[in-house]
Enzyme design. Structure first.
Site, short mmCIF file in Angstrom:
data_model
loop_
_atom_site.label_atom_id
_atom_site.label_comp_id
_atom_site.label_asym_id
_atom_site.label_seq_id
_atom_site.Cartn_x
_atom_site.Cartn_y
_atom_site.Cartn_z
N ASP A 160 -8.07 -3.63 -1.43
CA ASP A 160 -9.25 -2.57 -1.48
C ASP A 160 -8.83 -0.89 -2.29
OD1 ASP A 160 -10.15 -0.07 0.78
OD2 ASP A 160 -8.90 -1.65 0.95
N LYS A 165 -11.51 -9.01 5.80
CA LYS A 165 -11.52 -7.69 5.88
C LYS A 165 -12.45 -7.41 4.70
CE LYS A 165 -10.84 -2.74 6.86
NZ LYS A 165 -9.35 -1.79 7.20
N TYR A 208 0.57 -1.13 0.07
CA TYR A 208 0.17 0.05 0.00
C TYR A 208 0.83 1.24 -0.26
CZ TYR A 208 -3.17 3.27 1.50
OH TYR A 208 -3.83 5.10 1.46
#
Length: 550
Positions: A322, A394, A287
């Site tokens: 995500d 998640k 990320y």
């Protein structure tokens, strides 16, 4: 108020639906799944080797924090930064900071670690790398002794969590309801977090102030002026943990706390989280590289150390797949999410994290205008659930295609909650119908929680009934995404360009923009100047103890 054993999500009429059956099974080819993991390990091993042969300023600062060095000067620059910078300027980071620091203490440059840091900031300490074993070995023994109390406190905090869960209990339902609270003022965050827990939230995430991930230091003390979030500091961690412990006792269930171990200070924040008993940390292997332009090598070194600390502390990591779907198309790039999940799994296991601490991420981000979008979301969610059956996945709500139409947004969030119920997700981040309009008010959160409660009560047992046909749309789509993930892994490994200088194909894939359409070369990015290759004899007592105790 009398303690309640269960959350507001639980009622006598719905308890059965809140304990769903195992999710539906996809008919995936077992050989293909094994191949995907084998290729991921082959791709990940050179990255682990690279991380294990380098250190960073943040790894070394985290080591000093675990040895008890805290506080900051009058300009709020942490003492750990002063001390590491002084060592780096005089002798470099190649041997680590622990040997020169404890050698200086043994030579009476200062009576203690704090005084040494203060003198170092004034340029009045002489550091060296002792050449004689008779001088080097005692310094290393002293460093090891100094970090043991920090690790012991992390162990005590983990044991305290276990005791509280045993006494108060965990939520009886899945998924856990995860809600973000962040006003910028920790003293406003605390009552909001308690209110969210009373309304049914099981996990409270305090999102960080904008830009903190790019600060190469950890702010000190309680903070009241964050921007679109609240600064992650040790004191803020302590305050919020105390507030949630209070409401946990009131409600009769343990409420978990989440923050962010990412950015330039990932190792330090991981250490502080362990010391203050946080329960989950955002911690993704790529990320920071992709979305904050942090140097890839810096990130991989830092994330390995931070995950070793998380493993010791029993902290669940949440990964960030995500985010890929906010910059790339959620249909075309679905297989890159699977590849990232497989890589995050490999890196986590290598660092000592068991599957039950891997909150691998995925998201409901397909454009609602796409035909059969809901069925594809079901396929993607089921694929993740089946590939990682023991991981607390998640599940992230729609954000990219939230337009400001709050009615359509509320409907999309309802569909998102329904997929979570049908596919047996573990952690569900509550979607807000005001996404893309304003920072949500407490009333927005309450409406969002009502949406979750309705879906869970009405459809929490759908996993028992939902069985996609063997050759139907959902099964076919899941197999397609898995096949494309394997193809991508093979392509990265077979790329003749590779990263010739280091023999690390994943670095070249990241440089090529394979994930999230972000191109991040290994020789660029923020924080590169804080990376150092190990010299012969490098020593870090924290890493040594963490690896010994695995």
């Amino acid at each position: 108020m009398a303690a309640r054993k269960n959350s507001e999500l639980d009622t006598s009429a719905t308890t059965a639906t809140l304990r769903p059956s195992p999710p539906p099974r996809l008919e995936l080819d077992a050989a293909t799944v094994r191949k995907a993991r084998r290729l991921s390990a082959k791709l990940g091993r050179p990255v682990v080797d690279l991380a294990g042969s380098h250190t960073t300023v943040s790894v070394e600062r985290a080591t000093l924090r675990l040895a008890g060095l805290a506080g900051a000067d009058h300009e709020r620059v942490p003492w750990v930064n002063h001390l590491v910078d002084a060592v780096r300027d005089q002798v470099g980071l190649e041997h680590g900071v622990s040997t020169p620091v404890w050698d200086a203490l043994r030579r009476d440059e200062a009576p203690d670690l704090l005084t040494l840091a203060q003198k170092a900031s004034a340029g009045s300490v002489r550091f060296r790398i002792p050449e004689k074993k008779g001088e080097r070995t005692p310094a290393r023994r002293a460093a090891t002794a100094a970090v043991r109390p920090g690790l012991a406190k992390i162990d005590r905090q983990r044991a305290a969590r276990d005791r509280l869960i045993a006494r108060l209990g965990d939520p009886d339902h899945r998924p856990w309801i995860y809600l973000i609270v962040a006003t910028g003022d920790i003293y406003e965050d605390m009552p909001q977090a308690q209110a969210a827990a009373r309304a049914g939230a099981d996990v409270i995430a305090v999102i960080r102030s904008t830009g903190q991930s790019l600060l190469d230091y950890v702010p000190e003390g309680a903070t009241r002026e964050g921007f679109a979030g609240t600064y992650a500091t040790q004191e803020n961690f302590r305050l919020m943990r105390g507030a949630l412990d209070e409401v946990s006792k009131e409600l009769g269930r343990y409420v978990r706390l989440t923050n962010y171990a990412s950015g330039l200070c990932m190792p330090e924040i991981a250490a502080l989280a362990g010391l203050e008993r946080l329960d989950m940390m955002l911690n993704d292997s790529m990320y920071g590289i992709l979305f904050r332009d942090i140097n890839p090598i810096r990130t991989f070194v830092d994330q390995r150390f931070s995950r070793q600390v998380h493993a010791r502390a029993g902290i669940i990591i949440n990964t960030g797949e995500d985010n890929y779907l906010t910059t790339a198309d959620a249909v075309e790039a679905a297989h890159t999410v699977t590849v990232s999940q497989l890589m995050n799994e490999y890196f986590a296991r290598e660092a000592g994290l068991p599957d039950e601490l891997m909150g691998l991420g995925h998201a409901f981000e397909i454009n609602p205008e796409v035909p059969e979008s809901f069925r594809m979301e079901l396929a993607h969610a089921l694929l993740a659930r089946q590939l990682f059956p023991d991981a607390p996945l998640k599940w992230m709500p729609p954000t990219k295609h939230m337009t400001g139409d709050i009615f359509m947004g509320y409907l999309l969030d309802g569909f998102f909650n329904l997929v979570g119920a049908m596919t047996g997700q573990s952690i569900l981040l509550v979607g807000m119908m005001t996404e893309a309009v304003v920072t949500p008010w407490l009333s927005d959160r309450d409406l969002a929680l009502q949406n979750v409660r309705y879906v869970q009560r009405a459809a929490g047992g759908l996993t028992e009934d939902f069985r996609p046909p063997p050759d139907g749309f959902i099964q076919t789509r899941a197999r397609q995404v898995l096949g494309e993930a394997v193809d991508l892994l093979e392509k990265i490994l077979d790329d003749p360009a590779g990263d010739a200088a280091r023999g690390v194909p994943l670095l070249q894939a990241i440089a090529d923009g394979t994930f999230g359409h972000m191109k991040r070369p290994a020789d660029r990015g923020k924080g590169l100047d804080g990376v150092a290759a190990h010299a012969e004899g490098y020593h870090n007592p924290v890493i040594e103890l963490l690896e010994e105790d695995r």
